[in-house]
Structures are given as structure tokens and as C-alpha cells.
Design an enzyme around this catalytic site. Structure first.
Site, short mmCIF file in Angstrom:
data_model
loop_
_atom_site.label_atom_id
_atom_site.label_comp_id
_atom_site.label_asym_id
_atom_site.label_seq_id
_atom_site.Cartn_x
_atom_site.Cartn_y
_atom_site.Cartn_z
N ASP A 170 0.81 -1.23 0.00
CA ASP A 170 0.00 0.00 0.00
C ASP A 170 0.84 1.28 0.00
O ASP A 170 0.31 2.38 0.11
CB ASP A 170 -0.93 0.02 1.23
CG ASP A 170 -2.22 -0.77 0.99
OD1 ASP A 170 -2.59 -0.98 -0.18
OD2 ASP A 170 -2.85 -1.17 1.99
N ARG A 226 -9.75 5.94 10.88
CA ARG A 226 -8.30 5.80 10.89
C ARG A 226 -7.64 6.77 11.88
O ARG A 226 -7.06 6.33 12.87
CB ARG A 226 -7.73 5.98 9.48
CG ARG A 226 -8.25 4.95 8.45
CD ARG A 226 -7.71 3.57 8.73
NE ARG A 226 -8.19 2.57 7.80
CZ ARG A 226 -7.58 2.20 6.69
NH1 ARG A 226 -6.47 2.79 6.31
NH2 ARG A 226 -8.08 1.24 5.93
N ARG A 245 0.54 -1.85 7.71
CA ARG A 245 1.08 -0.64 7.08
C ARG A 245 2.05 0.13 7.99
O ARG A 245 2.65 1.12 7.55
CB ARG A 245 -0.07 0.29 6.64
CG ARG A 245 -0.97 -0.29 5.56
CD ARG A 245 -1.81 0.78 4.88
NE ARG A 245 -0.98 1.69 4.09
CZ ARG A 245 -1.45 2.77 3.47
NH1 ARG A 245 -2.73 3.08 3.55
NH2 ARG A 245 -0.64 3.56 2.77
N HIS A 251 -11.43 7.26 4.95
CA HIS A 251 -10.50 8.38 5.06
C HIS A 251 -11.23 9.64 4.58
O HIS A 251 -12.07 9.55 3.66
CB HIS A 251 -9.31 8.19 4.10
CG HIS A 251 -8.13 7.44 4.65
ND1 HIS A 251 -7.35 6.64 3.85
CD2 HIS A 251 -7.57 7.42 5.89
CE1 HIS A 251 -6.36 6.14 4.58
NE2 HIS A 251 -6.48 6.58 5.82
N CYS A 275 -5.07 9.58 -3.22
CA CYS A 275 -4.31 8.70 -2.32
C CYS A 275 -2.87 8.54 -2.78
O CYS A 275 -1.99 8.26 -1.96
CB CYS A 275 -4.94 7.32 -2.27
SG CYS A 275 -6.62 7.26 -1.68
N1 ARG Z 1 -5.39 -0.04 1.23
C1 ARG Z 1 -5.11 1.26 1.78
C2 ARG Z 1 -5.66 1.33 3.20
O1 ARG Z 1 -6.71 0.82 3.44
C3 ARG Z 1 -5.71 2.31 0.91
C4 ARG Z 1 -5.32 3.69 1.32
C5 ARG Z 1 -5.89 4.74 0.43
N2 ARG Z 1 -5.35 6.00 0.71
C6 ARG Z 1 -6.04 7.12 0.95
N3 ARG Z 1 -5.40 8.23 1.08
N4 ARG Z 1 -7.32 7.10 1.09
O2 ARG Z 1 -5.06 1.92 4.06
#
Ligand code: ARG
Length: 296
Positions: free
Chosen positions: A79, A149, A104, A178, A279
Site C-alpha cells: 500500500d 483511521r 502498514r 479516510h 491517495c
Molecule cells: N489499502 C489502503 C488502506 O486501506 C488504501 C489507502 C488509500 N489512501 C487514501 N489516502 N485514502 O489503508
């Protein structure tokens, strides 16, 4: 004829601003785990296609005259292509990311190293946050998402570090986990009081946040559920040119009506990871930006 013209705001007031951004090639992109509703580890990912599509985004930014920087992708961090999550940079200071999911977490230090080597002052975060995924600058104000998040305590940290007003917005739909998939800044440097400034999906926010958005951005573009599901709100604007996910054609029409120049890019492979254009784009906001440049 545009809605803006009806409100006495002719489309030619839209001004591109010079952008300086950090990106990460999706060399190791795949869907190895599922941490958002878009990800499904059973869906095969075409890595070569992901790289080719990302390259189109890079080339588009280059043609728009953006100042582009790259961080090396690391194996085992699929990612990492979603550079927006690597931190929040403003005034020569990089507030680092502290990822919610263990998968991550190593990205945080990797991005902080890059920022340090680039000459930025790095502030290590005490609280969970995923950088520009949940934080975005509009004018002089930082909009900050929470709910899925970023820990809301990171908003207070942001306020202390950047000495700006930070507006907390609560996200309520896991598909819009997000802020940068629920709201996009169209006018990084708002040109006049009738500017839309932002576009957003109403149902992604709780009532109090919605009231805040309506009050602050009375001329905002309201996106449809259909466009938002295509990650239309993960577009990237320089104030005039708006790079958007090409399937979101209704959103493109709304942008045109408001005097913007929509440019469609297809990132269908990265969509499988739950991300799109914004993203992949981390603003470096060099000191002294905010000035208008010639139209692309
Ligand atoms: N797979 C990543 C996650 O879930 C995607 C992140 C996408 N990034 C963003 N800025 N929305 O963290």
C-alpha cells in the site's frame, strides 16, 4: 453557462496553483490483506497494469507542470503507493504517520526518512494518523477526518505543530474511511467567497460535521452517491485542473459547470486497494506556495 456565472463568479476566476508532490510507484502493489471494504484478497491484481495506470497519473501531473518527487517503494509494503498516507507536510514541517493497521505500520518510518532526507523538520506523531488520508489544507485551515483511521487526539497534535485552525470532521461510513475519499479540495487557495472550495459526499459525515461543512462551504459541490462510490472525491485539484477517476462522468460534468478543467485518469487496479488519485498524491506544500500560475 455555469452555476458560477449565475452566482456572479465567472469560470475564468479559477486559477491553477503550482503543486509540489511526492509519489510512490506501485512496483510492489497487490491486495495481500483486507483493511477496507474495497479490498478482497481473492481478487487477482494485475501489477503491470497498476504501474502503467499510475504512470499515466504521473505523466498527467508532469504535463500540468507539477514539481514531482518520488520515494522508493519497499517490498512487502503493497500500500506504499498511497503516498498521501505517508504524513502531512506544511511550512517545511512533516508530521509523520502512525498507521492504524500493523500491515502498514513500517510505512511511517520509511516516509519520515524520506522527509528528513528532503530537508524537512520531522515531527514524530504520538497518535494514530494516516497523514493526508485524513488531513487536508484548504486556504489556511486544516480539515481533519476521524472515525475510522486517525485518532481524534492527532487533531490536537496537528493544531500544536502547525498553529493553524484544525476542523474535526467525523466520518460514519466505512466505505469512506479516510477524509480524502469523502471530500476533495477544489480550491487549495480559495479565489473568492463564491468558490465551491470543496466537493463532498453528505452521507459520509455525521450531522454535526455536515453542519460545519455547510456553514463553511455554502457553495460546495455535493457529489452523488454513484460518483463517490467510484472514488470521485479522491480527485486532485490545482485550483483549475482537476484530475479525477475517469469513470466518474457526472462529477466531471459538475466540475465543468463550475469552471474547472476535469482530466480523467483510470486507476482501476489501485481501486482494488481502496484508493485512487488523491491517495497517490502527497502535497509537500513548499514554503511560499499559494501563488497562482499560468493556465495549463
Ligand atoms: N489499502 C489502503 C488502506 O486501506 C488504501 C489507502 C488509500 N489512501 C487514501 N489516502 N485514502 O489503508
Amino acid at each position: 453557462m455555469s452555476c458560477c456565472a449565475r452566482k456572479g463568479c465567472p469560470p475564468q476566476t479559477r486559477q491553477p496553483t503550482k503543486r509540489s508532490i511526492l509519489m510512490c510507484r506501485p512496483t510492489f502493489f497487490t491486495v495481500a490483506y483486507a483493511i477496507n471494504p474495497y479490498m478482497n484478497t481473492d481478487t487477482p491484481v494485475d501489477q503491470a497494469k497498476a504501474v502503467a495506470q499510475w504512470q499515466t497519473l504521473y505523466d498527467t501531473y508532469e504535463q500540468l507542470g507539477f514539481d514531482l518527487h518520488l520515494i522508493d517503494p519497499l517490498p512487502g509494503l503493497p500500500d506504499m503507493v498511497f503516498a498521501a498516507n505517508g504524513g502531512f507536510v506544511l511550512d517545511g514541517i512533516a508530521y509523520g504517520a502512525k498507521f492504524r493497521h500493523p500491515e502498514r505500520q513500517p510505512e511511517g518510518p520509511a516516509y519520515m526518512n524520506w522527509f528528513r532526507n528532503f530537508g524537512l523538520k520531522v515531527v514524530e506523531p504520538a497518535f494514530t494518523n494516516e497523514g493526508m488520508g485524513d488531513f487536508t489544507l484548504v486556504g489556511n485551515v486544516i480539515l481533519a477526518g476521524t472515525g475510522f483511521r486517525a485518532d481524534v487526539r492527532s487533531h490536537e497534535e496537528l493544531r500544536r505543530v502547525f498553529k493553524r485552525e484544525v476542523v474535526t470532521l467525523k466520518l460514519v461510513n466505512p466505505r469512506y474511511y479516510h477524509l480524502d475519499v469523502a471530500l476533495t479540495v477544489l480550491d487549495p487557495v480559495p479565489v473568492d467567497p463564491s468558490s465551491p472550495c470543496v466537493a463532498y459526499l453528505e452521507s459520509a459525515f455525521d450531522e454535526a460535521s455536515l453542519a460545519t461543512l455547510r456553514n463553511r462551504f455554502p457553495n460546495a459541490i455535493i457529489a452523488s452517491e454513484e460518483d463517490a462510490a467510484l472514488l470521485a472525491l479522491n480527485s486532485y485539484s490545482d485550483g483549475y485542473n482537476v484530475v479525477y477517476p475517469s469513470k466518474a462522468t457526472n462529477f466531471a460534468r459538475q466540475l465543468k459547470e463550475h469552471g474547472y478543467n476535469p482530466i480523467g485518469v483510470d486507476l482501476s487496479e489501485l481501486f482494488l486497494g481502496g484508493g485512487s488519485i488523491r491517495c497517490c498524491t502527497l502535497d509537500l506544500h513548499p514554503v511560499g506556495t499559494g501563488t497562482s500560475v499560468a493556465r495549463a
